[in-house]
Each structure stands twice: as structure tokens, then as C-alpha cells.
Design a protein around this motif. Structure first.
Motif, short mmCIF file in Angstrom:
data_model
loop_
_atom_site.label_atom_id
_atom_site.label_comp_id
_atom_site.label_asym_id
_atom_site.label_seq_id
_atom_site.Cartn_x
_atom_site.Cartn_y
_atom_site.Cartn_z
N VAL A 41 -1.38 8.22 -0.16
CA VAL A 41 -0.54 9.26 0.43
C VAL A 41 0.18 8.64 1.63
N THR A 42 1.50 8.62 1.54
CA THR A 42 2.34 8.05 2.60
C THR A 42 3.13 9.17 3.27
N ASP A 43 3.85 8.81 4.32
CA ASP A 43 4.73 9.80 4.96
C ASP A 43 5.81 10.27 4.00
N GLY A 44 6.22 9.37 3.10
CA GLY A 44 7.32 9.69 2.20
C GLY A 44 6.93 10.17 0.82
N GLY A 45 5.65 10.20 0.51
CA GLY A 45 5.27 10.63 -0.83
C GLY A 45 3.87 10.23 -1.23
N VAL A 46 3.70 10.12 -2.54
CA VAL A 46 2.40 9.82 -3.13
C VAL A 46 2.59 8.73 -4.17
N VAL A 47 1.71 7.74 -4.16
CA VAL A 47 1.70 6.68 -5.18
C VAL A 47 0.40 6.85 -5.97
N VAL A 48 0.54 6.99 -7.29
CA VAL A 48 -0.63 7.18 -8.15
C VAL A 48 -0.86 5.89 -8.93
N GLY A 49 -2.09 5.37 -8.85
CA GLY A 49 -2.40 4.10 -9.50
C GLY A 49 -2.00 2.94 -8.62
N TYR A 50 -2.41 1.76 -9.02
CA TYR A 50 -2.09 0.55 -8.26
C TYR A 50 -0.76 0.01 -8.75
N ASP A 51 0.31 0.39 -8.04
CA ASP A 51 1.66 -0.04 -8.37
C ASP A 51 2.07 -1.12 -7.36
N LYS A 52 1.88 -2.39 -7.76
CA LYS A 52 2.13 -3.50 -6.83
C LYS A 52 3.54 -3.50 -6.28
N ALA A 53 4.53 -3.17 -7.10
CA ALA A 53 5.92 -3.16 -6.63
C ALA A 53 6.12 -2.11 -5.55
N GLN A 54 5.57 -0.93 -5.74
CA GLN A 54 5.69 0.11 -4.72
C GLN A 54 4.92 -0.28 -3.46
N TYR A 55 3.77 -0.89 -3.64
CA TYR A 55 3.00 -1.33 -2.49
C TYR A 55 3.78 -2.37 -1.69
N ASP A 56 4.41 -3.31 -2.40
CA ASP A 56 5.20 -4.33 -1.72
C ASP A 56 6.38 -3.72 -0.97
N ARG A 57 6.99 -2.69 -1.53
CA ARG A 57 8.08 -1.99 -0.82
C ARG A 57 7.55 -1.35 0.47
N LEU A 58 6.38 -0.77 0.40
CA LEU A 58 5.79 -0.16 1.59
C LEU A 58 5.48 -1.20 2.65
N ILE A 59 5.04 -2.37 2.20
CA ILE A 59 4.73 -3.46 3.12
C ILE A 59 6.00 -4.06 3.70
N GLY A 60 7.09 -3.96 2.95
CA GLY A 60 8.35 -4.53 3.39
C GLY A 60 8.69 -5.84 2.69
N ARG A 61 8.01 -6.10 1.58
CA ARG A 61 8.26 -7.34 0.83
C ARG A 61 9.25 -7.13 -0.31
N GLY A 62 9.62 -5.89 -0.54
CA GLY A 62 10.46 -5.65 -1.72
C GLY A 62 11.67 -4.84 -1.47
#
Length: 116
Positions: free
Chosen positions: A95-116
Motif C-alpha cells: 500500500v503506497t500513497d498512490g495506490g496498491v500493488v498486488v503480488g511481487y511486481d518487480k517493475a512496479q517496485y523499481d518505479r517506486l524505488i526510482g530505478r524505472g
């Protein structure tokens, strides 16, 4: 950010580690030990915008044990089940400020980290 998963799940541990190594501060909630309320899950469903089924762990043992594939359950019934048995929830849920990520989505995680 809040991270919901199962401490014994290797996917959850990998996802959590991925975010931590990227500098993301997280609060870990083990939803098998303490499942989120139906109201909390409903808020995720509303934000995610794709209905309840993305939050159901259809590949899990509990899902098969309860023969849920052959049930025609309403969203309210699913919310009740999921809030009582964390093993029925797809994991992890981030659960992020901008939404919800369901499952381990590496691409979305990298975007959150700032790598994508």
C-alpha cells in the motif's frame, strides 16, 4: 508504505528485501498472523479498481481445500473470508500513497524505488 505479506513466504521476503535495499521504509504486516479487516481489504479493492479477485490467492492450498473455485461468492462474502484467513489473500500487498500493488511486481517496485 505498508507491506502486507506472510513472513514464511519466500516471495514476500524477496519483495520486502527488494524494497528495503532500494531505500524504501516499510511497515511489515503479517496477514496470516493478523488478517486485515474487511474494511481495509475493501479500501484496497476500491483503489486497485479491478474487483476482488486480484486479491484472492487462487493458487494457494487454502483456496483448494475450501473448494472456492467452484463457489459463486459475492464481494461481501469474499471480503469476509479474506478478513478471517490471511492465507486466502494474494501476497504480497503493498500500500503506497498512490495506490496498491498486488503480488511481487518487480517493475512496479523499481518505479517506486526510482530505478524505472
Amino acid at each position: 508504505m505498508e507491506f502486507y505479506g506472510y513472513k514464511k513466504c519466500s516471495t514476500c521476503r524477496s519483495a520486502y528485501k527488494h524494497l528495503q535495499e532500494g531505500g524504501i521504509e516499510l511497515e511489515f504486516h503479517d496477514f496470516v498472523v493478523s488478517p486485515p479487516s474487511a474494511l481495509t481489504i475493501k479500501s484496497w479493492v476500491d483503489v486497485y479498481g479491478q474487483g476482488i479477485m486480484p486479491f484472492v490467492n487462487t493458487k494457494g492450498t487454502r483456496y483448494r481445500e475450501l473448494n472456492l473455485a467452484n463457489q459463486n461468492l459475492s464481494e461481501a462474502m469474499w471480503l469476509d473470508l479474506l478478513s478471517k484467513d490471511g492465507k486466502l489473500l494474494k501476497r504480497p500487498v503493498l500500500v503506497t500513497d498512490g495506490g496498491v500493488v498486488v503480488g511481487y511486481d518487480k517493475a512496479q517496485y523499481d518505479r517506486l524505488i526510482g530505478r524505472g
